[in-house]
Design a protein around this motif. Sequence first.
Motif, short mmCIF file in Angstrom:
data_model
loop_
_atom_site.label_atom_id
_atom_site.label_comp_id
_atom_site.label_asym_id
_atom_site.label_seq_id
_atom_site.Cartn_x
_atom_site.Cartn_y
_atom_site.Cartn_z
N ASN A 69 34.06 38.85 45.29
CA ASN A 69 33.45 38.17 46.42
C ASN A 69 32.58 37.02 45.94
O ASN A 69 31.59 37.25 45.25
CB ASN A 69 32.62 39.15 47.25
N PRO A 70 32.97 35.76 46.25
CA PRO A 70 34.11 35.40 47.07
C PRO A 70 35.42 35.45 46.29
O PRO A 70 35.42 35.34 45.07
CB PRO A 70 33.79 33.95 47.48
N SER A 73 41.86 39.07 43.88
CA SER A 73 40.55 39.50 44.38
C SER A 73 40.41 41.01 44.34
O SER A 73 39.33 41.53 44.61
CB SER A 73 40.33 38.99 45.81
#
Length: 201
Positions: free
Chosen positions: A23-24, A96
């Motif tokens: 994050n991000p 991610s």
Amino acid sequence: MKTLALSLTAALLASTAAAQTLNPAPAPGLWETQFKLTVNGQDLSAAMNNAMAAALKDLPPDQRAMAEQMMKAQGGAMMGGPQQECLSAETAKRRSDARSMLADLQEDAPHCRYEPVKISGGTVSFKGRCNDPDGFSGDIAGEMTMGSAKAWTGRWTGTGRMAGDMGSMPGLKVAADGRVQMAWNGSGRWLGASCGNVKPE
């Protein structure tokens, strides 16, 4: 060395094992990344350029021209200069996810193992150990910072030994026992949502 550098670049992006997601997360689209790798304080790119120049010197002119053209096409990625990468939405999502990234890392660098990481704000710290009989064996530690979904910076250092003929590269000094201290600094920046002619990962 290219494989080592790319694997450790992945390590910087993958070292969120203690968290579920980064994050991000990196934004999908066209990215430009670059890095600099030094060995015992010496620029590895310069040493590789010297080694290639020495290898090309004795080639016939036609073969030398062909080799130079191939190296020019691939040199950015190999030498640490700017290179472009297209991240699809699926790849950006995968990058991610900590578990997926660690799985990719282990596939790319099977001789390295990483300790649980520490996360503080946007900065991820990691450490680990590599034992590659044909490459680098030693301890590594570093950190990566996501400044935003469109920019990251990272660095790592490694102390250990390098197998192979690295010590024979013109202009690169390595101890007789192969012991090296390496330092890597890299960065990435998002160029836009459209990748143009760059194929997605």
